[in-house]
Design an enzyme around this catalytic site. Structure first.
Site, PDB file in Angstrom:
ATOM      1  N   MET A 292       0.812  -1.210   0.000  1.00 53.09           N
ATOM      2  CA  MET A 292       0.000   0.000   0.000  1.00 53.09           C
ATOM      3  C   MET A 292       0.851   1.268   0.000  1.00 53.09           C
ATOM      4  SD  MET A 292      -3.105   1.138  -0.082  1.00 53.09           S
ATOM      5  CE  MET A 292      -4.274  -0.060   0.569  1.00 53.09           C
ATOM      6  N   ARG A 296       0.650   4.184  -2.656  1.00 51.78           N
ATOM      7  CA  ARG A 296       0.268   5.560  -2.342  1.00 51.78           C
ATOM      8  C   ARG A 296       1.201   6.557  -3.012  1.00 51.78           C
ATOM      9  NH1 ARG A 296      -1.652   4.556   3.988  1.00 51.78           N
ATOM     10  NH2 ARG A 296      -3.773   3.924   3.396  1.00 51.78           N
ATOM     11  N   TYR A 436      -8.821   6.576  -4.009  1.00 50.66           N
ATOM     12  CA  TYR A 436      -8.346   5.203  -3.769  1.00 50.66           C
ATOM     13  C   TYR A 436      -6.972   5.154  -3.117  1.00 50.66           C
ATOM     14  CZ  TYR A 436      -6.359   5.209  -8.690  1.00 50.66           C
ATOM     15  OH  TYR A 436      -5.709   5.463  -9.865  1.00 50.66           O
ATOM     16  N   GLU A 437      -6.636   3.942  -2.644  1.00 54.51           N
ATOM     17  CA  GLU A 437      -5.426   3.683  -1.844  1.00 54.51           C
ATOM     18  C   GLU A 437      -5.393   4.533  -0.573  1.00 54.51           C
ATOM     19  OE1 GLU A 437      -4.464   1.166  -2.950  1.00 54.51           O
ATOM     20  OE2 GLU A 437      -4.614   1.198  -5.120  1.00 54.51           O
ATOM     21  N   GLY A 438      -6.553   4.774  -0.003  1.00 54.15           N
ATOM     22  CA  GLY A 438      -6.648   5.600   1.203  1.00 54.15           C
ATOM     23  C   GLY A 438      -7.014   7.016   0.821  1.00 54.15           C
TER      24      GLY A 438
END
Length: 587
Positions: A292, A296, A436-438
């Site tokens: 992740m 990011r 996305y991805e947090g």
């Protein structure tokens, strides 16, 4: 409509001038032969691929989209052939580990290639980008057998990868996920459950699709400590490495999305699919965050790439479009680039993009130092800087990228709202990068709630000390002194604000109220720091169109964008009281 122009001149200026790549690489074992000339020539070829092969597929891919029929995903016309050419050209393995067939080039080259991929065709760039994220997790946490089986073909690009984390009831709070993994008695597991929002979940390029799936073992406790990570391939792999039978996993549907239409975002069903544990039982989030964190940074670069492409096209349009009279009323119609408001939008986009690229290069160099430098202390310091800046790069670059796309669309006026000009696609595609991805709010909370407190605040203090040292050593022209002074003053205010936040870090309400404003403040000061570095180098160089632009953009950024930090600081110091005062049922 103007085509995408890879920013090779700017890249060369950063690598050879601002950051002295030759000296940086000479200090890193294994990279001694990498220099500015080599890096620039590689990226020049990568840029040609992006401009000549990928950009022509961007609009058509958006309009055609992906389809699902009889369980088979089909990507838009030309995508499979372009992916084959991408792999044949060796681009998939650019920074891959040579032990598994990769080229082993520095991360800084990879990030700059990713920017150009994102500028030319964001949907396409997600295939290799997500595969690298999966490779990171497998390389750091999987068994040697899994590494030997999967990494060579994933690094070469023959096989692709995907992350299967999200469920309908478990997004940011992964502790709520329900996907199960049951031991099969032979070291493998049967995976059962449904995942949503799975980018690159399937494709028609051939080869395998390797999913990394979060799931719970039968005796796992509730919450995040009960989650494990599993490698689940689309096709099972035979002893000789060839593909065997289809695993018990399928695409239930394709998500209908605002943007990235050429990217198959899948609902994935795992109906007893065979998988293998990656990392330790119950430590799935630890393994997942290896993947992740890499993703990011990659998403931040996507925002940078879209901002660059949108700004390029807006500037080209503004030079050609004739509307209105000159400011003195003597001529008309004139190109709209003569109007101050249009110039302000273009300069805002350009100043954010070029500073963002500089910060991306600096961060990538820290990543290379963290993995290669012979001095353990240098590695530790660089690793701390990467951790600190990861949420900043992800959130600020994507916020700015979306804002630049909207401003660039505005330059086109009504034409920007019409599909044939391509600007509305940039706006739609850029929007997902903030989510996305947090989400960017989560990134801001990560920065304020966790990253500032690393080593009791020493990591962020070391970063500020480095910025102060650079600002003090800059010897720009007299006309640039005011800009340098403005950046220094903003840095001092950021330092004090940071200490205040560290002293109140135990109050999650205050942290949540200040987080997004603080992250933007941090990003603007970081951009100001790099504008001082770029302007300092430009002032000491032979005057060219590029160095002239750098000096003027540095002054523009300090005068027009850096003052935002004053409002951000005031908002942060207002605290959480007014935010939390209204009862929920009154909204």
């Amino acid at each position: 409509m103007a085509g995408y122009i890879p920013p090779i001149d700017d890249i060369s200026f950063l690598l050879g001038g601002v950051f002295d790549l030759d000296a940086q690489m000479a200090a890193l074992p294994g990279f001694e032969e990498v220099n500015t000339d080599l890096a620039t020539s590689i990226l020049e070829e990568g840029g040609k691929f992006c401009a000549e092969i990928l950009e022509p597929l961007n609009r058509s891919g958006d309009e055609e989209g992906c389809t699902l029929e009889d369980g088979l995903v089909t990507t838009p016309k030309g995508f499979a052939q372009a992916y084959g050419a991408f792999v044949d050209g060796g681009w998939a393995g650019l920074s891959g580990n040579p032990d598994y067939g990769g080229q082993g080039l520095p991360r800084v080259l990879q990030i700059l290639l990713d920017e150009m991929l994102s500028s030319a065709n964001l949907s396409f760039g997600l295939f290799p980008g997500l595969t690298r994220g999966a490779v990171e997790a497998i390389a750091h946490h999987a068994t040697d057998e899994l590494k030997q089986t999967y990494l060579p073909k994933m690094i070469s690009g023959e096989w692709t990868g995907a992350m299967a984390l999200t469920e309908s009831s478990a997004g940011t709070d992964l502790g709520l996920l329900t996907t199960r993994a049951e031991p099969r008695g032979d070291g493998s597991y049967a995976i059962r459950g449904t995942k949503i929002f799975i980018s690159s979940g399937d494709q028609d390029f051939g080869g395998n699709v390797v999913h990394l799936v979060l799931a719970r073992l039968p005796d796992a406790p509730k919450g995040v400590k009960g989650i494990s990570l599993f490698l689940v391939p689309k096709f099972l792999v035979k002893q000789d490495g060839s593909l065997g039978e289809r695993n018990r996993m399928s695409v239930g549907s394709l998500e209908h999305k605002m943007g990235i239409h050429a990217q198959p975002t899948c609902v994935m069903n795992y109906d007893g699919a065979i998988g293998w544990l990656v990392g330790e039982p119950g430590r799935g989030l630890n393994a997942m965050f290896t993947m992740m964190n890499a993703e990011r940074l990659f998403v931040g670069i996507q925002g940078l790439g879209i901002g660059e492409a949108a700004n390029q096209k807006a500037a080209a349009y503004a030079r050609d479009r004739l509307q209105g009279r000159s400011p003195d009323g003597a001529r008309g119609p004139v190109p709209i680039i003569e109007h101050a408001d249009v110039r302000k939008m273009l300069l805002t986009g350009r100043s954010l993009t070029e500073a963002g690229r500089a910060l991306a290069v600096w961060t990538a160099l820290q990543m290379d130092i963290a993995t290669r430098h012979p001095d353990p202390e240098a590695r530790r310091t660089a690793d701390g800087f990467v951790a600190l800046l990861t949420p900043v790069v992800k959130a600020a670059f994507t916020d700015f990228g979306f804002e630049i796309a909207v401003m660039s669309q505005q330059v086109f006026g009504g034409h920007g709202y019409i599909r044939e000009w391509g600007m509305e696609q940039f706006v739609r595609d850029a929007r997902i990068t903030q989510i996305y991805e947090g989400t960017n709010g989560v990134q801001a909370m990560d920065l304020v709630g966790r990253k500032l407190a690393m080593d009791n605040g020493d990591v962020v203090r070391r970063f500020f000390a480095l910025v102060h040292a650079d600002l003090s050593s800059a010897n720009g022209s007299a006309e640039f002194e005011s800009a340098k002074g403005a950046v220094t003053e903003a840095l001092v205010r950021l330092e004090q604000l940071t200490e205040d936040l560290l002293s109140t870090s135990a109050d999650p309400m205050e942290a949540g109220a200040s987080a997004t404003d603080y992250l933007r403040f941090f990003a603007l000061v970081s951009f100001g720091w790099l504008w001082v570095r770029m302007a300092d180098k430009a002032a000491a160089s032979v005057p060219t169109a590029l160095t002239k632009r750098k000096l003027l953009l540095a002054r523009f950024f300090a005068a027009r964008l850096l003052p935002q930090t004053l409002a951000l600081e005031a908002a942060i110091r207002a605290g959480a009281t007014d935010i939390m005062a209204l009862d929920a049922d009154l909204f």
